[in-house]
Design a protein around this motif. Structure first.
Motif, PDB file in Angstrom:
ATOM      1  N   PRO A 157       0.870  -1.226  -0.038  1.00  0.00           N
ATOM      2  CA  PRO A 157      -0.137  -0.134   0.026  1.00  0.00           C
ATOM      3  C   PRO A 157       0.865   1.272   0.039  1.00  0.00           C
ATOM      4  O   PRO A 157       0.430   2.377  -0.426  1.00  0.00           O
ATOM      5  CB  PRO A 157      -0.962  -0.314   1.253  1.00  0.00           C
ATOM      6  CG  PRO A 157      -0.841  -1.491   1.687  1.00  0.00           C
ATOM      7  CD  PRO A 157       0.470  -2.166   1.071  1.00  0.00           C
ATOM      8  N   PHE A 158       2.165   1.114   0.466  1.00  0.00           N
ATOM      9  CA  PHE A 158       2.951   2.413   0.308  1.00  0.00           C
ATOM     10  C   PHE A 158       3.983   2.159  -0.384  1.00  0.00           C
ATOM     11  O   PHE A 158       5.064   3.059  -0.376  1.00  0.00           O
ATOM     12  CB  PHE A 158       3.550   2.634   2.082  1.00  0.00           C
ATOM     13  CG  PHE A 158       2.608   3.088   2.877  1.00  0.00           C
ATOM     14  CD1 PHE A 158       1.156   3.665   2.460  1.00  0.00           C
ATOM     15  CD2 PHE A 158       2.999   3.863   4.149  1.00  0.00           C
ATOM     16  CE1 PHE A 158       0.367   4.223   3.456  1.00  0.00           C
ATOM     17  CE2 PHE A 158       2.083   4.543   4.933  1.00  0.00           C
ATOM     18  CZ  PHE A 158       0.950   4.664   4.580  1.00  0.00           C
ATOM     19  N   ALA A 159       3.947   1.433  -1.642  1.00  0.00           N
ATOM     20  CA  ALA A 159       5.071   0.959  -2.298  1.00  0.00           C
ATOM     21  C   ALA A 159       4.657   1.766  -3.931  1.00  0.00           C
ATOM     22  O   ALA A 159       3.485   2.469  -4.033  1.00  0.00           O
ATOM     23  CB  ALA A 159       5.142  -0.197  -2.686  1.00  0.00           C
ATOM     24  N   MET A 160       5.629   1.714  -4.899  1.00  0.00           N
ATOM     25  CA  MET A 160       5.342   2.192  -6.168  1.00  0.00           C
ATOM     26  C   MET A 160       5.179   3.683  -6.154  1.00  0.00           C
ATOM     27  O   MET A 160       5.544   4.321  -5.095  1.00  0.00           O
ATOM     28  CB  MET A 160       4.458   1.246  -6.930  1.00  0.00           C
ATOM     29  CG  MET A 160       4.613  -0.076  -6.979  1.00  0.00           C
ATOM     30  SD  MET A 160       6.526  -0.583  -7.225  1.00  0.00           S
ATOM     31  CE  MET A 160       6.250  -0.127  -9.146  1.00  0.00           C
ATOM     32  N   ARG A 161       4.588   4.376  -7.292  1.00  0.00           N
ATOM     33  CA  ARG A 161       4.887   5.521  -7.400  1.00  0.00           C
ATOM     34  C   ARG A 161       6.050   6.208  -7.229  1.00  0.00           C
ATOM     35  O   ARG A 161       7.077   5.654  -7.816  1.00  0.00           O
ATOM     36  CB  ARG A 161       3.538   6.429  -6.771  1.00  0.00           C
ATOM     37  CG  ARG A 161       2.265   5.975  -7.019  1.00  0.00           C
ATOM     38  CD  ARG A 161       1.069   6.770  -6.380  1.00  0.00           C
ATOM     39  NE  ARG A 161      -0.320   6.139  -6.740  1.00  0.00           N
ATOM     40  CZ  ARG A 161      -1.142   6.587  -7.707  1.00  0.00           C
ATOM     41  NH1 ARG A 161      -0.594   7.773  -8.519  1.00  0.00           N
ATOM     42  NH2 ARG A 161      -2.017   6.081  -8.143  1.00  0.00           N
ATOM     43  N   THR A 162       6.060   7.284  -6.506  1.00  0.00           N
ATOM     44  CA  THR A 162       7.652   7.902  -6.087  1.00  0.00           C
ATOM     45  C   THR A 162       8.025   7.107  -4.902  1.00  0.00           C
ATOM     46  O   THR A 162       9.162   7.658  -4.273  1.00  0.00           O
ATOM     47  CB  THR A 162       7.351   9.291  -5.620  1.00  0.00           C
ATOM     48  OG1 THR A 162       6.502   9.672  -4.757  1.00  0.00           O
ATOM     49  CG2 THR A 162       7.010  10.389  -7.001  1.00  0.00           C
ATOM     50  N   SER A 163       7.443   6.254  -4.467  1.00  0.00           N
ATOM     51  CA  SER A 163       8.229   5.330  -3.035  1.00  0.00           C
ATOM     52  C   SER A 163       8.873   4.339  -3.678  1.00  0.00           C
ATOM     53  O   SER A 163       9.712   4.339  -4.487  1.00  0.00           O
ATOM     54  CB  SER A 163       6.974   4.808  -2.715  1.00  0.00           C
ATOM     55  OG  SER A 163       7.592   3.891  -1.424  1.00  0.00           O
ATOM     56  N   HIS A 164       8.711   2.968  -2.912  1.00  0.00           N
ATOM     57  CA  HIS A 164       9.895   2.130  -3.628  1.00  0.00           C
ATOM     58  C   HIS A 164       8.995   0.801  -4.065  1.00  0.00           C
ATOM     59  O   HIS A 164       7.696   0.732  -3.958  1.00  0.00           O
ATOM     60  CB  HIS A 164      10.401   1.533  -2.205  1.00  0.00           C
ATOM     61  CG  HIS A 164      11.345   2.930  -1.777  1.00  0.00           C
ATOM     62  ND1 HIS A 164      12.625   2.893  -1.985  1.00  0.00           N
ATOM     63  CD2 HIS A 164      10.872   3.802  -1.121  1.00  0.00           C
ATOM     64  CE1 HIS A 164      13.265   4.096  -1.420  1.00  0.00           C
ATOM     65  NE2 HIS A 164      12.058   4.552  -0.874  1.00  0.00           N
ATOM     66  N   THR A 165      10.058  -0.224  -4.476  1.00  0.00           N
ATOM     67  CA  THR A 165       9.420  -1.537  -4.697  1.00  0.00           C
ATOM     68  C   THR A 165       8.558  -2.183  -3.783  1.00  0.00           C
ATOM     69  O   THR A 165       8.932  -2.266  -2.570  1.00  0.00           O
ATOM     70  CB  THR A 165      10.510  -2.375  -5.513  1.00  0.00           C
ATOM     71  OG1 THR A 165      11.218  -1.723  -6.405  1.00  0.00           O
ATOM     72  CG2 THR A 165      10.007  -3.803  -5.907  1.00  0.00           C
ATOM     73  N   ALA A 166       7.615  -3.112  -4.159  1.00  0.00           N
ATOM     74  CA  ALA A 166       7.053  -3.626  -2.981  1.00  0.00           C
ATOM     75  C   ALA A 166       7.502  -4.819  -2.628  1.00  0.00           C
ATOM     76  O   ALA A 166       8.114  -5.486  -3.579  1.00  0.00           O
ATOM     77  CB  ALA A 166       5.296  -4.117  -3.472  1.00  0.00           C
ATOM     78  N   VAL A 167       7.648  -5.164  -1.384  1.00  0.00           N
ATOM     79  CA  VAL A 167       8.403  -6.250  -0.836  1.00  0.00           C
ATOM     80  C   VAL A 167       7.679  -7.596  -1.482  1.00  0.00           C
ATOM     81  O   VAL A 167       8.439  -8.670  -1.586  1.00  0.00           O
ATOM     82  CB  VAL A 167       8.308  -6.411   0.779  1.00  0.00           C
ATOM     83  CG1 VAL A 167       6.855  -6.521   1.241  1.00  0.00           C
ATOM     84  CG2 VAL A 167       9.222  -7.324   1.016  1.00  0.00           C
ATOM     85  N   GLU A 168       6.354  -7.567  -1.582  1.00  0.00           N
ATOM     86  CA  GLU A 168       5.572  -8.840  -2.123  1.00  0.00           C
ATOM     87  C   GLU A 168       6.204  -9.147  -3.778  1.00  0.00           C
ATOM     88  O   GLU A 168       6.245 -10.283  -3.921  1.00  0.00           O
ATOM     89  CB  GLU A 168       4.151  -8.411  -2.121  1.00  0.00           C
ATOM     90  CG  GLU A 168       3.493  -8.124  -0.885  1.00  0.00           C
ATOM     91  CD  GLU A 168       3.463  -6.820  -0.536  1.00  0.00           C
ATOM     92  OE1 GLU A 168       2.850  -6.216   0.614  1.00  0.00           O
ATOM     93  OE2 GLU A 168       4.347  -5.802  -1.241  1.00  0.00           O
ATOM     94  N   THR A 169       6.352  -8.039  -4.379  1.00  0.00           N
ATOM     95  CA  THR A 169       7.007  -8.510  -5.663  1.00  0.00           C
ATOM     96  C   THR A 169       8.239  -9.093  -5.557  1.00  0.00           C
ATOM     97  O   THR A 169       8.514 -10.049  -6.343  1.00  0.00           O
ATOM     98  CB  THR A 169       7.241  -6.980  -6.582  1.00  0.00           C
ATOM     99  OG1 THR A 169       5.972  -6.328  -6.475  1.00  0.00           O
ATOM    100  CG2 THR A 169       7.675  -7.351  -7.866  1.00  0.00           C
ATOM    101  N   MET A 170       9.324  -8.603  -4.827  1.00  0.00           N
ATOM    102  CA  MET A 170      10.438  -9.306  -4.589  1.00  0.00           C
ATOM    103  C   MET A 170      10.239 -10.595  -3.845  1.00  0.00           C
ATOM    104  O   MET A 170      11.114 -11.545  -4.410  1.00  0.00           O
ATOM    105  CB  MET A 170      11.573  -8.407  -3.911  1.00  0.00           C
ATOM    106  CG  MET A 170      11.803  -7.005  -4.613  1.00  0.00           C
ATOM    107  SD  MET A 170      11.954  -7.126  -6.360  1.00  0.00           S
ATOM    108  CE  MET A 170      13.698  -8.273  -6.454  1.00  0.00           C
ATOM    109  N   ILE A 171       9.489 -10.750  -3.092  1.00  0.00           N
ATOM    110  CA  ILE A 171       9.474 -12.121  -2.549  1.00  0.00           C
ATOM    111  C   ILE A 171       9.097 -13.230  -3.531  1.00  0.00           C
ATOM    112  O   ILE A 171       9.653 -14.098  -3.577  1.00  0.00           O
ATOM    113  CB  ILE A 171       8.391 -12.072  -1.210  1.00  0.00           C
ATOM    114  CG1 ILE A 171       8.940 -11.268  -0.095  1.00  0.00           C
ATOM    115  CG2 ILE A 171       8.011 -13.678  -0.941  1.00  0.00           C
ATOM    116  CD1 ILE A 171       8.109 -11.177   0.853  1.00  0.00           C
TER     117      ILE A 171
END
Length: 589
Positions: free
Chosen positions: A242-256
């Motif tokens: 919920p606080f990932a992507m846009r100007t934030s960071h890669t989602a941890v779920e994606t990398m897991i």
């Protein structure tokens, strides 16, 4: 292969850089505390919870004590190492502070709960990291020294930012005692092939672990992470979705998911993280007003040209909005590269991102270098350190003309010319300081910090806007919006006459401060802000361009020049006053 395949470690940024990048750092302590215990059980290498803009925003806008937040989070998440982002000699402010302040700040942060100090300098000037690194080492804490990633060309290379540049900087920091090295890609500029080459080269050259921090702004970060993993990176930075992507960071779920069942599997439990995502989704709507709504796209590939990092982007939008100049954003984008070149190609990370960004905004709104902040003058003078490339000589001459410290920049370590600050701060605060945390708050932010301390200790009532929205406020807003939508749908089914009466009356326009009519030429506030001090008194003679007062706006102290030659016939405000755009600050007759 320069590494042995091991599980990729994760630093979670949700509780600090995630909401700083997306929501202007406005998430409140009580909401972070709801998430912290569950996150503490996930097995992150560290959780970044403090530093960066949190200190400023908490005291300026939220009426919350940053030190208390840190202590509460440490109690709520005792298992996972807590990490902060420290701006070297800048600490969590926008200038270099004296060594006594840096040492005491690091000690107090360590005592309050910080285990990992991620320390960077906005100019990659290692001299500005020395005192903070030594203080953290003395406290027995993990020092993760940073090399800020930047470019002058579309890809790695050019006159400044080459692989040799990054390797040499990292080796220097390792020799200074760093326990790990982080490559900090503030704006998501790192392409996948450059990520592989940089990380591979660092792993070959270094003896300590390597971390990679890359914002998702351009959309390349997840791909670059995967290539960095292939090259042997030890730690990557992510956020809960919920606080990932846009100007934030890669989602941890994606990398897991991407690394699952590979030699570099993170080992984190995706199902448990998805449960936390639901909790965060319930909290997030309270802060939706701060989410940038400038377009539908969740990526901004234009960042590869303007290089604006996430936190800087959200702050810049707010600054332009305050000045009623949001329509000029494209002009600011065009001005930023030239301003950055003028100032020696600094990496765009706080505070240089604020210095360059605010100056670019001022150049667009008022003319190139007509309004120059105190921070820009200090930067050009050398008080922030050594830029990666020379500052344009003509720009330097304009900015330093009449500067109180001198017109020739210094070349020594900036802190070497700074006098100790703590004893003076203690005397100025007197009984208002309950502990060293209060003293440090005041040293870091003399104006907004003092105001916060008066709120904290009951000497002034905090303004209502520091309260923030609750879940109930959001529920009421949603109900009202549903009623408005239903009313509009109903009006479409009526005839034109009925529809006209059914529509609500248009809202009255928002009033702005009108220029005051009086004899003489007024100096008008170019934007909302706070008066820091006047540089002249009534009766003083001025020439056009001389500084009249200092206005704190856009997180910078802006010297406002006299519009004409003459004499100061009136001063209309007091230090500490909040002023509106077009408000008269002084009159020149």
């Amino acid at each position: 292969m320069p590494y042995k395949p091991t599980p990729v470690k994760i630093t979670d940024l949700t509780l600090r850089d995630g909401h700083q990048s997306l929501l202007a750092t406005r998430v409140r302590t009580q909401d972070l505390l709801e998430l912290a215990p569950g996150m503490d059980e996930l097995g992150f290498w560290s959780m970044e919870v403090w530093g960066g803009a949190t200190f400023d925003v908490m005291t300026r806008f939220l009426n919350e004590d940053p030190w208390e937040r840190l202590r509460l989070l440490k109690r709520a998440a005792p298992k996972t190492p807590l990490q902060m982002l420290l701006r070297g000699q800048n600490l969590v402010g926008y200038r270099n502070y004296a060594d006594d302040v840096v040492k005491e700040f690091v000690r107090h942060a360590a005592d309050s709960g910080i285990d990992v100090f991620r320390i960077f300098d906005a100019l990659n000037d290692e001299r500005n990291l020395r005192t903070a690194m030594e203080a953290a080492i003395d406290c027995g804490k993990h020092v993760q020294a940073v090399v800020c990633y930047s470019l002058t060309e579309p890809k790695l290379g050019g006159p400044v930012y080459t692989i040799d540049y990054f390797v040499d900087k990292a080796l220097t920091l390792q020799d200074m005692g760093a326990d790990s090295i982080c490559v900090k890609d503030m704006a998501g500029l790192m392409s996948p092939d450059d990520a592989y080459d940089v990380i591979f080269s660092l792993k070959e050259a270094l003896d300590v672990p390597v971390a990679l921090h890359s914002h998702a702004t351009s959309g390349m970060a997840p791909i670059s992470f995967f290539k960095a993993v292939e090259a042997g990176v030890d730690i990557i930075d992510t956020c809960l979705a919920p606080f990932a992507m846009r100007t934030s960071h890669t989602a941890v779920e994606t990398m897991i998911a991407a690394l699952h069942d590979t030699p570099r599997d993170t080992g984190l439990d995706l199902d448990r993280i998805l449960q936390l995502d639901e909790a965060l989704e319930a909290i997030a709507p309270k802060y939706r007003d701060f989410l940038a709504q400038t377009g539908f796209s969740v990526i901004d590939t234009a960042v590869l040209r303007h290089q604006i990092p996430g936190g800087m982007f959200t702050n810049m939008l707010a600054q332009l909005k305050e000045a009623n100049a949001l329509s000029r954003l494209s002009e600011v984008y065009a001005e930023l590269p030239q301003t950055r070149k003028d100032l020696g190609y600094p990496p765009l990370v706080t505070p240089t991102s604020q210095i360059v960004g605010t100056q670019a905004v001022s150049n667009v709104l008022f003319g190139r270098y007509k309004v120059v902040s105190e921070q820009v003058k200090a930067y050009v003078y050398g008080l922030y350190g050594r830029p990666p490339a020379p500052i344009d000589p003509a720009v330097k001459a304009v900015i330093l003309k009449g500067y109180e410290r001198g017109e020739e920049p210094i070349t020594v370590r900036p802190a070497d010319v700074l006098e100790p600050e703590l004893d003076t701060a203690r005397r100025e605060l007197g009984d208002l300081a309950a502990d060293i945390g209060d003293v440090l708050t005041y040293v870091l932010y003399p104006t907004s910090g003092m105001r916060f301390l008066r709120w904290k200790h009951g000497l002034e009532a905090p303004p209502p806007e520091t309260r923030g929205k609750t879940a109930e406020d959001i529920r009421v807003e949603d109900e009202l919006m549903a009623q408005v939508r239903a009313s509009r749908m109903a009006s479409r089914d009526k005839g034109p006459a009925e529809a006209a009466t059914a529509e609500e009356a248009p809202a009255a326009p928002v009033a702005q401060a009108e220029p005051e009519v009086m004899a003489g030429t007024p100096l008008l506030s170019p934007m909302p802000g706070t008066i820091i001090r006047y540089l002249l008194e009534v009766g003083d003679v001025v020439q056009a361009g001389d500084g009249v007062c200092i206005l704190e706006a856009m997180k910078m102290e802006n010297v406002l020049p006299a519009p004409v030659d003459g004499r100061v016939v009136a001063i209309k405000c007091e230090p500490g006053d909040r002023v509106q755009m077009n408000q008269t600050l002084a009159v020149i007759g």
